[in-house]
Design a protein around this motif. Structure first.
Motif, short mmCIF file in Angstrom:
data_model
loop_
_atom_site.label_atom_id
_atom_site.label_comp_id
_atom_site.label_asym_id
_atom_site.label_seq_id
_atom_site.Cartn_x
_atom_site.Cartn_y
_atom_site.Cartn_z
N CYS A 51 -3.35 20.40 -18.61
CA CYS A 51 -2.08 20.85 -18.01
C CYS A 51 -2.31 21.79 -16.83
O CYS A 51 -1.67 21.66 -15.79
N LEU A 54 -3.49 19.85 -13.81
CA LEU A 54 -2.38 19.13 -13.19
C LEU A 54 -1.51 20.06 -12.35
O LEU A 54 -1.06 19.69 -11.27
N THR A 57 -2.85 20.57 -8.93
CA THR A 57 -2.64 19.46 -7.98
C THR A 57 -1.23 19.47 -7.40
O THR A 57 -0.91 18.65 -6.55
#
Length: 108
Positions: A51, A54, A57
């Motif tokens: 998580c 992510l 990103t």
């Protein structure tokens, strides 16, 4: 190769989003255990690492999980390392808990 909005990855493993794109990827992760419940072992660390990566990103990540603090009131919202986390009351089940609050939140 031209970027298309949104472009969610390429074969080198790097996520990309077109520079002029105003959209962001939204991810809902549902897991029976999440930080700070590290007593449950490896999956807690694997899911939190995924998580957090992510989020780096540019994705907006929300985790729905079960809370294990009997003194807390639920649902409880917090942000941990950029990840939005919602803890729900537990109802039954062992070792994975069932949470009727979590199921109801999914209907919204």
């Amino acid at each position: 190769m031209q970027d298309v909005c949104p472009a969610f990855g390429n074969f080198t493993g790097k996520a990309r989003i077109a520079p002029n794109c105003s959209m962001s990827l939204r991810i809902l992760q549902i897991t029976p255990y999440y930080l700070p419940d590290v007593v449950f072992g490896g999956p807690v660390f694997s899911v939190s690492s995924l998580c957090e990566a992510l989020v780096k990103t540019g994705a907006r990540v929300t985790v729905f999980t079960v809370g294990y603090d009997d003194a807390a009131s639920y649902p409880r919202h917090t942000t941990l390392n950029g990840v939005e986390v919602v803890y729900f009351a537990r109802n039954a089940g062992s070792p994975c808990q069932v949470s009727w609050q979590l199921w109801q939140a999914l209907e919204k």
